[in-house]
Design a protein around this motif. Structure first.
Motif, PDB file in Angstrom:
ATOM      1  N   PRO A 168      62.459-106.588  28.742  1.00 54.62           N
ATOM      2  CA  PRO A 168      62.573-106.241  30.163  1.00 54.62           C
ATOM      3  C   PRO A 168      63.856-106.766  30.800  1.00 54.62           C
ATOM      4  N   GLU A 169      64.710-107.437  30.012  1.00 53.23           N
ATOM      5  CA  GLU A 169      65.965-107.939  30.564  1.00 53.23           C
ATOM      6  C   GLU A 169      66.902-106.775  30.892  1.00 53.23           C
ATOM      7  N   ILE A 170      67.758-106.977  31.887  1.00 52.17           N
ATOM      8  CA  ILE A 170      68.602-105.891  32.387  1.00 52.17           C
ATOM      9  C   ILE A 170      69.568-105.382  31.329  1.00 52.17           C
ATOM     10  N   GLN A 171      69.923-106.222  30.367  1.00 50.35           N
ATOM     11  CA  GLN A 171      70.847-105.780  29.319  1.00 50.35           C
ATOM     12  C   GLN A 171      70.249-104.649  28.482  1.00 50.35           C
ATOM     13  N   ASN A 172      68.929-104.547  28.462  1.00 45.66           N
ATOM     14  CA  ASN A 172      68.267-103.467  27.738  1.00 45.66           C
ATOM     15  C   ASN A 172      67.957-102.278  28.638  1.00 45.66           C
ATOM     16  N   TRP A 173      68.072-102.466  29.948  1.00 41.54           N
ATOM     17  CA  TRP A 173      67.696-101.414  30.892  1.00 41.54           C
ATOM     18  C   TRP A 173      68.897-100.666  31.477  1.00 41.54           C
ATOM     19  N   ILE A 174      70.045-101.303  31.539  1.00 42.70           N
ATOM     20  CA  ILE A 174      71.221-100.665  32.142  1.00 42.70           C
ATOM     21  C   ILE A 174      71.582 -99.341  31.474  1.00 42.70           C
ATOM     22  N   PRO A 175      71.501 -99.211  30.133  1.00 45.75           N
ATOM     23  CA  PRO A 175      71.896 -97.935  29.520  1.00 45.75           C
ATOM     24  C   PRO A 175      70.978 -96.758  29.848  1.00 45.75           C
ATOM     25  N   ILE A 176      69.759 -97.012  30.303  1.00 47.42           N
ATOM     26  CA  ILE A 176      68.755 -95.957  30.449  1.00 47.42           C
ATOM     27  C   ILE A 176      69.212 -94.805  31.346  1.00 47.42           C
ATOM     28  N   PRO A 177      69.669 -95.054  32.579  1.00 54.33           N
ATOM     29  CA  PRO A 177      70.058 -93.913  33.428  1.00 54.33           C
ATOM     30  C   PRO A 177      71.296 -93.176  32.939  1.00 54.33           C
ATOM     31  N   PHE A 178      72.141 -93.858  32.174  1.00 55.32           N
ATOM     32  CA  PHE A 178      73.364 -93.225  31.685  1.00 55.32           C
ATOM     33  C   PHE A 178      73.124 -92.392  30.428  1.00 55.32           C
ATOM     34  N   LEU A 179      72.121 -92.802  29.632  1.00 58.71           N
ATOM     35  CA  LEU A 179      71.907 -92.144  28.339  1.00 58.71           C
ATOM     36  C   LEU A 179      70.605 -91.368  28.266  1.00 58.71           C
ATOM     37  N   GLY A 180      69.751 -91.479  29.295  1.00 59.12           N
ATOM     38  CA  GLY A 180      68.482 -90.769  29.296  1.00 59.12           C
ATOM     39  C   GLY A 180      67.514 -91.267  28.241  1.00 59.12           C
ATOM     40  N   THR A 181      67.558 -92.566  27.959  1.00 57.47           N
ATOM     41  CA  THR A 181      66.706 -93.157  26.933  1.00 57.47           C
ATOM     42  C   THR A 181      65.580 -93.952  27.573  1.00 57.47           C
ATOM     43  N   ASN A 182      64.920 -94.812  26.808  1.00 60.91           N
ATOM     44  CA  ASN A 182      63.889 -95.705  27.325  1.00 60.91           C
ATOM     45  C   ASN A 182      64.101 -97.091  26.730  1.00 60.91           C
ATOM     46  N   PRO A 183      63.362 -98.113  27.193  1.00 59.47           N
ATOM     47  CA  PRO A 183      63.619 -99.482  26.731  1.00 59.47           C
ATOM     48  C   PRO A 183      63.358 -99.705  25.239  1.00 59.47           C
ATOM     49  N   TYR A 184      62.693 -98.765  24.586  1.00 58.65           N
ATOM     50  CA  TYR A 184      62.356 -98.941  23.167  1.00 58.65           C
ATOM     51  C   TYR A 184      63.291 -98.155  22.252  1.00 58.65           C
ATOM     52  N   ALA A 185      64.430 -97.732  22.786  1.00 59.83           N
ATOM     53  CA  ALA A 185      65.386 -96.938  22.010  1.00 59.83           C
ATOM     54  C   ALA A 185      65.831 -97.687  20.758  1.00 59.83           C
ATOM     55  N   GLY A 186      65.817 -96.979  19.632  1.00 62.61           N
ATOM     56  CA  GLY A 186      66.277 -97.556  18.370  1.00 62.61           C
ATOM     57  C   GLY A 186      65.486 -98.768  17.926  1.00 62.61           C
ATOM     58  N   TRP A 187      64.183 -98.744  18.143  1.00 62.96           N
ATOM     59  CA  TRP A 187      63.375 -99.955  17.910  1.00 62.96           C
ATOM     60  C   TRP A 187      63.344-100.370  16.436  1.00 62.96           C
ATOM     61  N   GLU A 188      63.445 -99.410  15.519  1.00 66.77           N
ATOM     62  CA  GLU A 188      63.383 -99.783  14.096  1.00 66.77           C
ATOM     63  C   GLU A 188      64.576-100.666  13.705  1.00 66.77           C
ATOM     64  N   VAL A 189      65.766-100.204  14.077  1.00 65.51           N
ATOM     65  CA  VAL A 189      66.962-100.996  13.800  1.00 65.51           C
ATOM     66  C   VAL A 189      66.941-102.290  14.599  1.00 65.51           C
ATOM     67  N   SER A 190      66.492-102.214  15.835  1.00 70.29           N
ATOM     68  CA  SER A 190      66.418-103.398  16.688  1.00 70.29           C
ATOM     69  C   SER A 190      65.555-104.489  16.060  1.00 70.29           C
ATOM     70  N   LEU A 191      64.440-104.092  15.475  1.00 70.19           N
ATOM     71  CA  LEU A 191      63.536-105.065  14.848  1.00 70.19           C
ATOM     72  C   LEU A 191      64.215-105.765  13.673  1.00 70.19           C
ATOM     73  N   ILE A 192      64.875-104.995  12.834  1.00 70.72           N
ATOM     74  CA  ILE A 192      65.572-105.575  11.679  1.00 70.72           C
ATOM     75  C   ILE A 192      66.667-106.533  12.132  1.00 70.72           C
ATOM     76  N   VAL A 193      67.434-106.105  13.105  1.00 73.57           N
ATOM     77  CA  VAL A 193      68.540-106.926  13.613  1.00 73.57           C
ATOM     78  C   VAL A 193      68.017-108.209  14.259  1.00 73.57           C
ATOM     79  N   ALA A 194      66.927-108.108  15.018  1.00 71.01           N
ATOM     80  CA  ALA A 194      66.354-109.288  15.674  1.00 71.01           C
ATOM     81  C   ALA A 194      65.890-110.318  14.649  1.00 71.01           C
ATOM     82  N   ILE A 195      65.255-109.850  13.587  1.00 71.89           N
ATOM     83  CA  ILE A 195      64.800-110.765  12.530  1.00 71.89           C
ATOM     84  C   ILE A 195      65.991-111.433  11.857  1.00 71.89           C
ATOM     85  N   PHE A 196      67.041-110.647  11.614  1.00 72.47           N
ATOM     86  CA  PHE A 196      68.255-111.212  11.011  1.00 72.47           C
ATOM     87  C   PHE A 196      68.853-112.295  11.902  1.00 72.47           C
ATOM     88  N   ILE A 197      68.985-111.999  13.201  1.00 71.82           N
ATOM     89  CA  ILE A 197      69.566-112.973  14.131  1.00 71.82           C
ATOM     90  C   ILE A 197      68.757-114.258  14.149  1.00 71.82           C
TER      91      ILE A 197
END
Length: 439
Positions: A168-197
């Protein structure tokens, strides 16, 4: 050439002055003046011709524009964090984490406590305010050098949670109106990257801390440390209800209210905290007041660097840089990542960097046929890299205002965890998207 020297020189000056301990609210406009002068901008509106851009207007448009857009979110987030703290709910959640993993994992406890609160919707700045007291007690008990507390706080707040899918942080929400996406965009890659980090970053942080301990560093108490130990705390499960409320409400109202859903979600968190934990409050209205003060500090620091970015983005040098970055050959995701990374670095703010970059980059790359979800996640991850250079609002607030450390002592570890690790993560994300994973 002179204009580009002015742009880069202003950023270097801003970084150097912050590293020397000067106030960001002073050095940001001062550095912006250097940028303006070497780019030929008039300093005052009265000196500018009709339709001509000037320094004061550009800086204050950036400064006030950011406050206008995000003040209520910062306010609600800061108050939510403070009422969670005052009621003991934040301590309850944190202590529960500690009992599960043990004092030997004190650093991990701090990281996970920040992660839970951040992903629950608490403002990044407020998480640092709320978890810092617990971090001090944990580092004291484990006898670890306290100069690493800012790195632990930032790692748990601004890396694998801030820019992840569903956050829910703004860094994940700012792209939404510009790209027509939602907060769960690219969740598969996001999950892998988060675990790596989480895994790689935690390993690196512990390696740095163990080296310092081996060299004889240890915890040093201060007279200002809070000695109070609360024993009457709400149940951790009950304490998690407000966090769940933030997540659920933001999800339910996202489609209808977009960014404003986060304000409603944070208000629901404040209300549920009071309903379920009201008997544990020490002083509810004092907590609200302190949260308001915290919000002003947080948004003031951030707006100061966005103001710097407001001046930078109207200069000929910035226009040249953007044109160059948006025409980078090869994979558009790489170009988008580089552009957002650089702009976030120039502005010293992940949210400010996205706000400046996306109106230009969004249409440009979507017209090229780039997958919107992949671009959303790449942009979000990229914004959380060079935004944490020494002059960044969050870096200054966490290291100096909250932890009382100097950049010289605390920033090296901070840089490794919050700049270098996310940069590696961006490379991983772009590679996965380029291979077609999650698209």
């Amino acid at each position: 050439m002179i204009s580009m020297i002015g742009l880069i020189g202003g950023l270097v000056l801003l970084t150097v002055l912050v590293m020397r301990g000067m106030n960001l609210l002073v050095v940001a406009p001062l550095s912006a003046v250097v940028v303006a002068l070497l780019n030929g901008l008039p300093l005052f509106p009265q000196l500018a011709g009709e339709g001509e851009i000037d320094f004061v207007t550009s800086y204050m448009n950036g400064f006030s524009g950011f406050i206008t857009s995000w003040y209520l979110m910062f306010l609600a987030g800061a108050i939510f964090g403070k009422v969670m703290e005052d009621s003991g709910a934040a301590d309850s959640v944190s202590n529960w984490i500690v009992t599960k993993i043990g004092i030997k994992n004190a650093v991990l406890a701090v990281v996970l406590a920040c992660a839970v609160l951040t992903y629950g919707g608490v403002s990044l700045f407020v998480v640092a305010f709320a978890v810092y007291p617990m971090a001090v007690s944990l580092f004291k008990e484990a006898n670890l050098p306290r100069r690493f507390i800012p790195a632990a706080l930032a790692f748990g707040s601004t890396t694998f949670t801030m820019t992840s899918a569903g956050s829910p942080e703004i860094q994940n929400w700012i792209p939404i109106p510009f790209l027509g996406t939602n907060p769960y965009a690219g969740w598969e890659v996001s999950l892998i990257v988060a675990i790596f980090i989480l895994i790689f970053g935690y390993w690196w942080l512990m390696k740095i801390i163990r080296r310092a301990v081996k060299n004889g560093e240890h915890f040093i108490e201060r007279e200002t440390d809070n000695k109070e130990i609360r024993t009457n705390l709400p149940h951790p499960i009950v304490s998690l209800i407000p966090l769940l409320s933030v997540l659920i409400v933001s999800f339910v109202f996202h489609d209808s209210l977009s960014q404003s859903a986060l304000i409603i979600a944070l208000l629901s968190g404040i209300i549920t905290t009071w309903i379920f934990n009201r008997k544990y409050f020490r002083n509810f209205w004092k907590a609200v007041g302190e949260g308001t003060t915290g919000a002003l500090i947080a948004i003031g620091n951030t707006a100061a660097v966005v103001g710097f970015g407001g001046v930078a983005k109207v200069t000929p040098a910035f226009e040249t840089a953007v044109e160059f970055m948006t025409s980078i050959p090869g994979d558009p995701l790489i170009g988008g990542a580089v552009a957002v990374i650089v702009i976030a670095g120039l502005t010293g703010s992940s949210s400010g960097g996205q706000s400046i970059a996306l109106p230009i980059l969004g249409p440009h790359y979507l017209d090229m046929g780039v997958n919107a979800e992949a671009l959303h996640r790449t942009v979000s991850l990229s914004s959380g890299t060079l935004d944490s250079l020494p002059h960044g609002g969050y870096a200054v607030t966490t290291i100096r205002a909250i932890a009382g450390e100097t950049h010289k002592s605390a920033y090296p570890a901070f840089f490794c965890l919050v700049v270098l690790v996310p940069l590696i993560a961006v490379i991983l994300a772009v590679a996965l998207f380029s291979l077609g994973f999650g698209i």
